[in-house]
Design a protein around this motif. Structure first.
Motif, PDB file in Angstrom:
ATOM      1  N   LEU A  96       0.815  -1.208   0.000  1.00 10.35           N
ATOM      2  CA  LEU A  96       0.000   0.000   0.000  1.00 10.35           C
ATOM      3  C   LEU A  96       0.854   1.265   0.000  1.00 10.35           C
ATOM      4  CD1 LEU A  96      -2.748   1.456   0.303  1.00 10.35           C
ATOM      5  CD2 LEU A  96      -2.474   1.202   2.786  1.00 10.35           C
ATOM      6  N   GLN A  97       1.867   1.319   0.857  1.00  7.42           N
ATOM      7  CA  GLN A  97       2.645   2.546   0.978  1.00  7.42           C
ATOM      8  C   GLN A  97       3.467   2.819  -0.287  1.00  7.42           C
ATOM      9  OE1 GLN A  97       3.864   3.814   5.013  1.00  7.42           O
ATOM     10  NE2 GLN A  97       3.997   1.626   5.447  1.00  7.42           N
ATOM     11  N   SER A  98       3.959   1.766  -0.917  1.00  7.71           N
ATOM     12  CA  SER A  98       4.697   1.951  -2.172  1.00  7.71           C
ATOM     13  C   SER A  98       3.770   2.480  -3.262  1.00  7.71           C
ATOM     14  CB  SER A  98       5.328   0.631  -2.612  1.00  7.71           C
ATOM     15  OG  SER A  98       6.269   0.182  -1.660  1.00  7.71           O
ATOM     16  N   ARG A  99       2.541   1.965  -3.305  1.00  3.92           N
ATOM     17  CA  ARG A  99       1.586   2.441  -4.306  1.00  3.92           C
ATOM     18  C   ARG A  99       1.247   3.916  -4.074  1.00  3.92           C
ATOM     19  NH1 ARG A  99      -3.240   0.440  -4.006  1.00  3.92           N
ATOM     20  NH2 ARG A  99      -3.061  -1.004  -2.249  1.00  3.92           N
ATOM     21  N   ILE A 100       1.105   4.290  -2.814  1.00  4.01           N
ATOM     22  CA  ILE A 100       0.833   5.697  -2.504  1.00  4.01           C
ATOM     23  C   ILE A 100       1.992   6.571  -2.970  1.00  4.01           C
ATOM     24  CG2 ILE A 100       0.589   7.346  -0.611  1.00  4.01           C
ATOM     25  CD1 ILE A 100      -0.958   5.187   0.915  1.00  4.01           C
ATOM     26  N   ALA A 101       3.223   6.151  -2.684  1.00  2.00           N
ATOM     27  CA  ALA A 101       4.393   6.945  -3.065  1.00  2.00           C
ATOM     28  C   ALA A 101       4.498   7.087  -4.577  1.00  2.00           C
ATOM     29  CB  ALA A 101       5.659   6.301  -2.503  1.00  2.00           C
ATOM     30  N   THR A 102       4.221   6.021  -5.299  1.00  6.44           N
ATOM     31  CA  THR A 102       4.289   6.073  -6.761  1.00  6.44           C
ATOM     32  C   THR A 102       3.272   7.058  -7.322  1.00  6.44           C
ATOM     33  OG1 THR A 102       5.072   3.785  -6.888  1.00  6.44           O
ATOM     34  CG2 THR A 102       4.084   4.712  -8.871  1.00  6.44           C
ATOM     35  N   ARG A 103       2.033   6.977  -6.837  1.00  2.00           N
ATOM     36  CA  ARG A 103       0.990   7.887  -7.320  1.00  2.00           C
ATOM     37  C   ARG A 103       1.272   9.328  -6.898  1.00  2.00           C
ATOM     38  NH1 ARG A 103      -1.115   8.188 -10.666  1.00  2.00           N
ATOM     39  NH2 ARG A 103      -3.280   8.719 -10.189  1.00  2.00           N
ATOM     40  N   LEU A 104       1.827   9.516  -5.706  1.00  2.00           N
ATOM     41  CA  LEU A 104       2.143  10.864  -5.247  1.00  2.00           C
ATOM     42  C   LEU A 104       3.240  11.481  -6.119  1.00  2.00           C
ATOM     43  CD1 LEU A 104       1.749  13.132  -3.188  1.00  2.00           C
ATOM     44  CD2 LEU A 104       3.382  11.958  -1.692  1.00  2.00           C
TER      45      LEU A 104
ATOM     46  N   ALA B   1      -7.531   8.315  -2.920  1.00  2.00           N
ATOM     47  CA  ALA B   1      -8.115   9.458  -2.223  1.00  2.00           C
ATOM     48  C   ALA B   1      -7.077  10.137  -1.328  1.00  2.00           C
ATOM     49  CB  ALA B   1      -9.315   9.013  -1.398  1.00  2.00           C
ATOM     50  N   ALA B   2      -6.190   9.344  -0.703  1.00  2.00           N
ATOM     51  CA  ALA B   2      -5.149   9.922   0.151  1.00  2.00           C
ATOM     52  C   ALA B   2      -4.198  10.786  -0.668  1.00  2.00           C
ATOM     53  CB  ALA B   2      -4.388   8.806   0.867  1.00  2.00           C
ATOM     54  N   VAL B   3      -3.818  10.307  -1.835  1.00  2.00           N
ATOM     55  CA  VAL B   3      -2.927  11.086  -2.701  1.00  2.00           C
ATOM     56  C   VAL B   3      -3.617  12.374  -3.145  1.00  2.00           C
ATOM     57  CG1 VAL B   3      -1.749  11.122  -4.934  1.00  2.00           C
ATOM     58  CG2 VAL B   3      -1.594   9.101  -3.468  1.00  2.00           C
TER      59      VAL B   3
END
Length: 398
Positions: free
Chosen positions: A110-118, A180-182
């Motif tokens: 999850l955190q890697s996916r968030i970082a990539t999208r961010l 949504a977080a990004v």
């Protein structure tokens, strides 16, 4: 004595910073990790195009030192081939993301996916005004490992829910999922720009903006407190229960946060996958269990009780033009006589780059001599002034 210059910006690969030992080139690995191929290539590039010194930074990046105007272009070419260079200098400067190094593994993390999208979202042109020091922290595990790491916008977890929190606010707004977080984080960055968070000098930080009285709009404010924080880790074996979500492994520190090419190659030889660069100026090696694989290095540290871990030292002279004295050789010598449970900061000037916070003992280079500050910062009034290097040992030991 002339006051040390405050740069107010961070170096990058496209935009290096001049120092006493040449240009400092910062490398921002995607997801804060180096593949073994990238690490070998970076070690070679440090030796070929710089002076061989590689700094670990408190933003989970690496810096190559001693680069010249003539070698800067070939270095950029090498970094590009390794996949360690953004083609757009502006996007590179905004991709200031610190990611929990103890996260899970694989594409589904999850955190890697968030970082990539961010990182993708930060390429938007309307975010170009963000200051170079403006940063994002992704710390969305069961326990927060990065609570003490500087960041302006934080994506965290509250129980099992994601939240987005402005630095300076105790609570954040819930997000239904990673996308949504990004979106919330990027909207918060846009609000920071639009509401006057950036000064005339191009600088600005979220916590200062919020504490100055700016109120977050309803859509960006929330009442959810993030998961509890845990203390910063120490070098040595890291178990699965400590990481909370990812694999165990080995956390390796470097004396004064600086590696030589052979040190990086030694890590590669022991690795079982990508090396994760941490904001504690250490490298996390998932899946590696035995510290003995790194035996023989006088730089790499896996013993949590090594006295060098209680000593902070900046680059010093001649590497830094603002430092009046050599620092790291002295710091290494003083580590041998440092009283137990005592921390020491050896700073080449009053700026305190290596440890901009109070310390038990702080030596500050000034006009070719050292001042000693007890329980304070390099810019505090010293308890003793004008110590010669021959006097420093007696002052520290007793």
């Amino acid at each position: 004595m002339t006051a040390p210059a405050i740069r107010g910006w961070c170096p990058g690969a496209h935009r290096p910073m001049a120092s006493g030992d040449g240009l400092v080139v910062r490398v921002r690995p995607a997801l804060g990790a180096l593949t073994c191929e990238q690490a070998r290539g970076l070690a070679d590039a440090a030796a070929r195009f710089g002076n061989g010194l590689i700094d670990l930074t408190n933003r989970a990046n690496l810096q190559l030192r001693g680069v010249t105007e003539a070698t800067h272009g070939p270095l950029l070419d090498a970094l590009g081939r390794l996949g360690l260079l953004d083609s757009d200098p502006g996007v590179e400067g905004r991709r200031n993301i610190v990611l929990d190094p103890f996260r899970g593994t694989g594409a589904k993390d999850l955190q890697s996916r968030i970082a990539t999208r961010l990182a993708e979202g930060l390429a938007a042109p309307d975010l170009a005004p963000l200051p170079s020091k403006f940063g994002f922290v992704i710390d969305a595990g069961p326990a927060r490992h990065l609570a003490e790491i500087s960041g302006d916008i934080r994506i965290e977890a509250a129980a099992r829910r994601l939240i987005v929190r402005a630095d300076g606010c105790a609570t954040g707004r819930a997000a239904r999922d990673a996308e949504a977080a990004v979106s919330l984080a990027l909207d918060l960055a846009r609000w920071f720009i639009a509401s006057g968070g950036i000064g005339a000098d191009g600088r600005g930080r979220m916590a200062r903006h919020v504490t100055a009285g700016r109120t977050l709009p309803e859509g960006l404010a929330g009442a959810m407190r993030p998961n509890a924080a845990v203390p910063a880790p120490r070098p040595g074996p890291v178990t699965g229960p400590v990481t909370g979500q990812g694999p165990g492994g080995l956390l390796v520190a470097a004396a004064f946060g600086q590696l030589a090419p052979d040190d990086l190659l030694g890590l590669v030889a022991a690795a079982r996958g990508p090396l994760r660069i941490t904001p504690w100026r250490m490298v996390f090696m998932p899946g590696v269990e035995a510290a003995e694989v790194l035996a023989g290095s006088d730089t790499l540290i896996t013993d949590p009780d090594d006295p060098l871990l209680r000593v902070h030292a900046c680059t010093g002279a001649p590497g830094c033009p603002q430092a009046g004295l050599e620092t790291r050789g002295l710091a290494r010598d003083l580590a041998r006589i440092l009283p137990p449970c005592t921390a020491l900061h050896v700073s080449g000037c009053a700026k305190g780059c290596a440890h901009p916070a109070p310390c038990d003992l702080t030596l500050v280079g000034r006009d070719g001599l050292f001042d000693l500050v007890t329980g304070g910062t390099p810019w505090d009034d010293p308890d003793r002034r004008g110590l010669m290097q021959t006097d420093v040992s007696d002052a520290i030991s007793g």
